[in-house]
Each structure stands twice: as C-alpha cells, then as structure tokens.
Scaffold this motif. Sequence first.
Motif, short mmCIF file in Angstrom:
data_model
loop_
_atom_site.label_atom_id
_atom_site.label_comp_id
_atom_site.label_asym_id
_atom_site.label_seq_id
_atom_site.Cartn_x
_atom_site.Cartn_y
_atom_site.Cartn_z
N GLU A 6 34.79 14.15 43.88
CA GLU A 6 36.12 13.55 44.02
C GLU A 6 36.52 13.67 45.48
O GLU A 6 36.40 14.75 46.07
N LEU A 61 39.59 10.00 44.48
CA LEU A 61 38.69 8.92 44.05
C LEU A 61 37.35 9.53 43.63
O LEU A 61 36.78 10.37 44.33
N HIS A 103 33.00 -0.02 47.65
CA HIS A 103 34.08 0.14 46.67
C HIS A 103 34.41 -1.26 46.14
O HIS A 103 34.05 -2.27 46.75
N THR A 142 39.30 1.80 51.48
CA THR A 142 38.55 2.83 50.75
C THR A 142 37.06 2.67 50.99
O THR A 142 36.33 3.67 51.20
N VAL A 172 33.54 9.47 43.24
CA VAL A 172 32.46 8.74 43.94
C VAL A 172 31.10 9.29 43.53
O VAL A 172 31.00 10.40 43.01
N LEU A 219 34.51 5.46 52.52
CA LEU A 219 33.28 5.93 51.86
C LEU A 219 32.09 5.82 52.81
O LEU A 219 31.21 6.70 52.84
N SER A 274 31.85 4.08 44.86
CA SER A 274 32.88 4.60 43.95
C SER A 274 32.34 4.48 42.52
O SER A 274 31.47 3.64 42.23
#
Length: 568
Positions: free
Chosen positions: A536, A546, A474, A500, A548, A504, A518
């Motif tokens: 999302e 978010l 990210h 974040t 991705v 991920l 992202s």
Amino acid sequence: MTSNQPVGPWVRPVRLGCGLLLFAYLVTHFTNHAFGLVSLQAMEEARLWFLALWRNPIGETALLGALLAHWLLGLWLIYRRRTLRMPMWEATQIILGLTVPPLLAYHVVGTRVANAMYGSEDLYTRVILGNWVQNPASGVLQAGLLTVAWSHGCVGLHYWLRFRAWYGRVFPALLAFFVLMPVLASLGIAEAAREVSELAHQPDFARRLLTATRAPSTEQMATLAQVRDGLVTMAWVLLAVTLVARIVREQLSWRHLTIRIRYPDGREVPIPVGWTVLEASRSALIPHLSVCGGRGRCSTCRIRVAGDLALTPPAPQEIAVLQRIGAGPDVRLACQLRPIRDLAVTPLLSAIRAAATARAPRDTLAGRERQVAVLFADMRGFTKIAENKLPYDVVFLLNRYFEAVGSAVAEAGGIANQYTGDGVMALFGVNTNIETACRQALLASGVMIRRVEDLSRELENELPAPLRIGIGIHAGAAVVGEIGYGDTHYLTAVGDTVNTASRLGALTKQYGCDLIISELVSEQAGLGHMDFPHHEVTVRNREAPLKVVIIDAVRRLADHLALAGTTM
Ligand code: FES
C-alpha cells in the motif's frame, strides 16, 4: 564529405581556411552593398574602404589564391570520392559550390578584369546602370551569384561549426545574420538602382558617366565577352574532366583486389581495397549513420570490428574521437577505417527509423472523460550516462531509447504521447475499453523492458552500465484531449489517474524493480491472483492509500498475461 579516398591532412584545413577568407570577402562586399540603403553616395564612399582592403597586391593575391585553391581542392575531393551517394545537404552544398565559378566569371570580368585590362572604373553607379537599369537580365544573374555564393558559405559554416558545444547558443544570432546580410545587401542595391534610374533620366547622364569611368568600348566589350566565355567554359570543362576521371579510376579499382564486409544481418558487401566501411554501407544502401558526413568528427558511424584487429592503425584524429567517447579497442570509425582484408562489422548506432506515430481521432480535440490506462516510463540514471557523452551521442541514445519504448507502445495499441527528457508517457484506452487498455499497457511494459535490455546489449561498449527503466501503470478516469497552440497539438490526459501513474513510475526506484502497477490495473486486465509482492502506498492528493503490485520479474508477468489471454 562522405566516402573519400584518404586525402592529405592539409587538404581540408587549407580548403576551410580559403573558404573562410572568401566568406569574409562576401561579408565586406555585402556590407558595402547595404550602404545603398543610406545613399548611392555612401555606397561609393564605402567602396573606397572596400577597395583599400581587397584591391591591393596582398588582398588580391590572397583573394585570388583562396578562390582558386577552394575551387580546385573541391574538384580534387570530388575526384577522390569513392561514391557519389551522399546526404542531401552535402549534395546541395557541392552543387552550390560548383555553380559559383561560372556565375562569378560574369561578375568579375565586367568589373575587376575590365579595370585591369582597360582601366575602367567599376563605380557602383556605372555597374548598377549597366546591370540593373539598362540590362536587368544581367542584374538577375548577379542576384543569382549573390544567393548561391552566400548560401554555399552559410551551409559550409553551419556544417563546420555545428559540432561545437557552444554552437546551439549562438545559432539563433548566426541564423539572423545569415538571413539579414543578403537581405540588406539586396535592399541596398535596389535602393541604389532606384537612385541611378532617376539620374539616368537626366540628359546625357549615361554618356557622361561611361566616359568619366572609361567604360569599355564595343570592341573591348567583345574581348571581355570572350574572356568571360572562356572562363565559364573552363569551369564546366574542369568539372567534366573531374567526373570522367573519377569514373575511370573507379572502373580500374574494381580490377584489383576486392574484399568483403560482413554485416550483422548476414549481408556481405564486396568492395575494392581502399574503400572505407562507410563507403561499403553506402554502396549497398545499408543505413549507416554519419552525422558529420564522413569527416571523422562525430563518431556516429562507429562500428565494432569482429575478429580481425590487425587493421590499418587509426590516424590521430580518429584516435582523438575514439578516446573522447571512451570506445573499446574493437571500435573504429567506419568513415576512417579502410580494411585490407575481409571483415565483419557491427554498426553501433543504427540509422533512426521513422517512428510510427499514432494520432487520436479529431473528436478528442475538445477533451472528454474516459477510462484509460496510463503508463509512465523513465530511464534510470540517465544524467550519469549522459555526463561523459557528446551532445549528439546523447541525442542518438535518447532516440534509440524512445524508438524502443515508443514502438512497444504503438505495437500494443497505445499512444506514446509525451517524451520529456528521458521519460515517456503513454495512453491506452483512447479507442477501446478499460480491460483491453490495461492488458495493452501491461503487454507494452514487458516489450519495453525487453527492448531496452536488447538496446543495452547492443550498446554495451558505449555505456557505463546497462540501461534500466522504471515503469508505473495506473488506470481510471482521466480527461483526454488535444492540447497545444497553432499547428502543434498533441493528445494528452490530465487528472489523478495520470498523477498516480507518474508516482508509481517514480516508486520503482525505491523498490528497485522495473514495474509497479496498481491493483486496479491487475484486476481490469483479468490477471487474477499474482504472487508478486503487494503493497500500500500513499500518493499525493489521494486520501486513501493505493494498493499496488511490485513486479520484480517481468518474465513471470508474461505467464499471468498468457493465462489472461494476452501474449507478451
Ligand atoms: S561519419 Fe562522423 S565520424 Fe564518421
């Protein structure tokens, strides 16, 4: 000990047993010295217990036998060595051990030999008067013996015990013991020396003491000096003979049949029949791990043998080690295998190369907000992989893994700043703009995955399943700064961007893919539209979902990066 000819299976255990007995003697001797901290009188009284233990027919025979056996078997092992190339710790240990006999001659002739030849009583008071008050140079020699013998014993114990699973737990206590014992002994001697030097001011004290203890006369001292010099000379001559004999033997061995050991990079090393594969590597300066020093205990020297399996069969100890690590039939220990004809081998654990470390500029120490790309990578199923491995195998696997991923990060221009368990965090953009940072992070991720695949192939016989990693990337604002305490600082980043990216990375498991980035990273890297699945996801502490990109085929990512002007 690295690089030996085969020695009888009894040699090392006997030598070890003798070493342990000598160490026990040292502990009791040093404990007796430490009584000097109480008083000279207490030291003398404790000496009676010490003598009762060691100065009797059984104690003396055991002690003298252990000393001779430990020393002569040590010389024998030096003679049997094929090469004198060895790790520094091993060379230090051997040098310390070889220094003990000559130094010991000075100590033992003045005490036990004088007692046996002339009935002199080697009371602490007399020995300290002679060695520390009247002739301090002699005291320095005794201190040298104390240091050398103790260090030799401690190093030997450490390298013998370090493969035990419980050793890590007891090591702090053992280290404290290793340090405190000689310190207390030295302080005991120093305190006793202070008492003796005060007594020496009394008129006629020295003369009365020497008479009462039947100290050797001048002529007797001369005889004792001859005995001592004879012992010292004998120690050095025996060592010289050993070294010359092994040189002669080595020269002769090259006249007989030589064979060639072939390595994966194409190098071929000629060796005489009888050498181990580890000796071949050492002689050609080919890096080859051997954590236990070639004693057949650690398995880190293991090799895959190609083609010719009609080799000398492994000894029981090698079989036990190979079974413990679940090695395949084509795996052998390089320190134990002595090929009798040409052989191709592949070392399975490469020597660790020093990883290049990137340092951030010092102005980051205070912390500053920057736009960065943050990458998190985790090895999948590491706990299961580690379950059936020996601790040092786990450490080597982790080091190889960190080498693979850390070098990919560094080459791409990032900083792998945290290694925790089987996870890595890397920062991109500390010294560059966010667009470049995102491209660097993507580039690094592709190389990381490729290198982990390579590593997996290299270690396929050692692993229950191929290695896999999950990577999350990210980008955004984060506070970048050095944290730590004292001399230990490292660069890190904190903030939502970091959390974040970590999330991920964790999601890759759920999606069964290698990489999740992202959309922001994709945009900043200039990848344009990518035909990977877009999702999302919700991330803790983040209100809006978010967007991705699930990268399920990293090779296709390479095409997008190439279009964006970055080569993976
Ligand atoms: S070096 Fe340890 S087993 Fe070979």
